[in-house]
Design an enzyme around this catalytic site. Structure first.
Site, PDB file in Angstrom:
ATOM      1  N   GLU A   1      37.020  26.462 -37.311  1.00  0.00           N
ATOM      2  CA  GLU A   1      36.914  27.141 -38.602  1.00  0.00           C
ATOM      3  C   GLU A   1      36.331  28.522 -38.341  1.00  0.00           C
ATOM      4  O   GLU A   1      35.125  28.672 -38.137  1.00  0.00           O
ATOM      5  CB  GLU A   1      36.028  26.330 -39.553  1.00  0.00           C
ATOM      6  CG  GLU A   1      36.577  24.947 -39.889  1.00  0.00           C
ATOM      7  CD  GLU A   1      37.853  25.005 -40.716  1.00  0.00           C
ATOM      8  OE1 GLU A   1      38.136  26.078 -41.311  1.00  0.00           O
ATOM      9  OE2 GLU A   1      38.573  24.007 -40.769  1.00  0.00           O
TER      10      GLU A   1
ATOM     11  N   CYS B   1      32.976  34.150 -44.490  1.00  0.00           N
ATOM     12  CA  CYS B   1      34.100  34.317 -43.562  1.00  0.00           C
ATOM     13  C   CYS B   1      35.424  34.521 -44.278  1.00  0.00           C
ATOM     14  O   CYS B   1      36.351  35.124 -43.729  1.00  0.00           O
ATOM     15  CB  CYS B   1      34.200  33.104 -42.640  1.00  0.00           C
ATOM     16  SG  CYS B   1      34.497  31.539 -43.502  1.00  0.00           S
TER      17      CYS B   1
END
Length: 531
Positions: free
Chosen positions: A231, A265
């Site tokens: 991720e 992110c």
């Protein structure tokens, strides 16, 4: 268990102590032994762990809030929304659905001749797993994957991020107060401790973090063919066309870069806007910023801080080396790790603010001539970002989705797809691989094991597979039993056959046609019985 539900202060959180590297092989070996004992496989055992973890999160809510304030200057509302409430609800969701998720599935698309084999898919835990968390959402991005591992029946070591030390300490308190210590453990540390963990053999590695470290982990995992979920972040574009609602676009994209002080992110790394709309967009942006922080971001308790001096200096260096023009903001205070929401107009994709992910409240604007240019630039900058955010009319946003790739997308908003906790979330290509959240978290740590059972009475039907073959009719029999007839010609065009259509009642296969005829027969039987 402590009931820490009222108030807590930073002083209540002890200093982070790194794990002795010599103990790591022993801990991982212990967890492998536990998994081999099948202790974690019963669904009821897993449910107990999830329920106890829920209560530990609730009991440590005040400490979680204090830790997030200490590490990130995070407001209690943001902490509850993205850490406490998120993780607690995740435990409940997994517990409520685990019985259904863990059941065997009937295999789909099985030919009638294979039905007697009872093809099905078992849900087996991957095994002993390593989870490496990160700092920007230090509880959600550590405990979230762990919840998936628990639900799947795995054992796991969790290594929280040392960059958010207070949160790492509280994560350890939560896990050790709630979970079975023979199945779940915490390892604290930085590069040496992580390297020692990667020297161990794992059945699955789950990593959240940056692209460069992900390559190191992937290379290490490849030595033992260990599957990984990555991720990562990305240089995520937002595209604002002249047909977009400028007020909504400005408010929503501003929120995407002030939430957690831009340390998200999946937030946009740069925004492309059609040139003629830039003045209107900036006006709406200034209005929204004034509404959000009437006394300015620095004086507001609702605006966070950069996680560390190192991260602050990195962002400052990006801004200092940019050739762009600051349009709004620009104030910085290293002692407080404060960076004001700062809008910078750039004119090149080679600018320092576009060549890497900023991961902070630097709001880069790249004016473009038209939508064609924006789509081309988005694909040139990063062909597989973690997210993409088109603002415009439906025709425009559909085109953007059709002509780009990304891990996820939100239309007319900033990263809302990542805010829905029960749908899969993940990257693609350079923004990661694999997904989790909701049922996907369970599946992330689960091996789908295909099982069939061949009954003894089928032996005579299986004689065709046994030698000798030469000099027999077995080849012709095999073809007649297994070969399918296509419904298309050599040019790839579908052939229409009235006879086939009638025999299958419009089904795409003989098996589907048979099932439709059975349904028709049952309906006719009921109809005539009623008459």
């Amino acid at each position: 268990m402590s009931k820490d539900t009222t108030t807590a202060r930073a002083e209540d959180i002890p200093d982070l102590v790194y794990t002795d590297t010599d103990s790591i092989p022993k801990v991982s070996a212990s967890l492998r032994t536990t998994f081999a004992s099948h202790k974690t496989k019963p669904v009821e055992w897993r449910l107990v762990q999830l329920r106890k973890l829920y209560w530990a999160i609730k009991d440590h809510a005040a400490l979680i809030t204090a830790a997030c304030q200490q590490d990130l200057g995070k407001n209690p509302l943001e902490t509850h929304m993205t850490e406490i409430g998120w993780c607690a609800n995740d435990c409940i969701f997994a517990a409520d659905h685990l019985q259904k998720w863990a059941k065997d599935e009937s295999a789909p698309d099985v030919a009638l001749m294979n039905k007697p084999l009872r093809p099905r898919i078992r849900k087996d835990p991957m095994g002993c797993c390593l989870i490496i968390g990160t700092y920007n959402f230090p509880f959600q991005l550590s405990l979230g994957p762990l919840i998936g591992a628990i639900a799947a029946g795995c054992t796991a070591i969790l290594k929280p991020s040392e960059t958010a030390p207070a949160a790492a300490v509280v994560v350890q308190k939560i896990v050790e107060s709630a979970l079975d210590p023979t199945a779940y453990a915490i390892v604290q540390g930085a590069v040496p401790e992580t390297s020692k963990l990667l020297d161990e053999k794992w059945d699955k590695i789950f990593y959240t973090g940056g692209y460069n470290v992900a390559k190191i982990i992937s290379k290490k995992a490849a030595e033992t063919l260990t599957p990984v979920t990555l991720e990562l972040g990305g240089r995520n574009p937002a595209i604002v066309t002249k047909n977009a609602d400028m007020r909504l676009a400005a408010r929503r994209l501003l929120w995407g870069k002030i939430f957690n002080a831009g340390q998200v992110c999946v937030s946009q790394n740069y925004t492309m806007i059609e040139e003629e709309m830039l003045p209107t967009f900036l006006t709406e942006f200034k209005t929204a910023l004034a509404n959000f922080y009437p006394d300015g971001p620095k004086a507001s308790r609702d605006y966070g801080r950069i996680v560390s001096v190192k991260a602050f200096q990195r962002l400052k260096h990006m801004l200092d080396t940019s050739k762009g023009k600051i349009l709004i903001g620009g104030t910085m205070d290293e002692a407080e790790r404060f960076i004001e929401p700062t809008v910078i107009q750039v004119d090149s994709t080679d600018d320092a603010l576009l060549v890497e992910e900023s991961f902070g409240p630097l709001i880069t604007i790249l004016p473009v001539k038209d939508l064609d240019t924006a789509i081309r630039i988005a694909n040139d900058v990063s062909v597989t970002p973690l997210g993409i955010y088109p603002f415009g009319n439906k025709k425009e946003t559909d085109r953007i989705l059709n002509e780009t790739r990304s891990g996820g997308a939100t239309v007319n908003d900033g990263f809302f797809h990542a805010s829905v906790p029960t749908i899969p979330f993940g990257g693609v290509g350079e923004s990661g691989q694999g997904s989790y959240r909701g049922r996907a978290s369970f599946e992330c740590f689960t091996h789908r094991r295909t099982v069939v059972e061949t009954p003894g009475w089928m032996e005579s039907l299986l004689a065709i597979r046994y030698p000798p073959y030469t000099g027999t009719k077995k080849l012709a029999q095999t073809k007649s039993m297994t070969d399918q007839t296509p419904n298309f010609d050599r040019d790839g065009k579908v052939k229409f056959s009235l006879i086939r259509y009638v025999l299958t009642l419009g089904g795409v296969s003989a098996n589907q046609g048979l099932m439709r005829w059975v349904l028709v027969a049952m309906c006719m039987f009921v109809f005539f019985e009623v008459l």
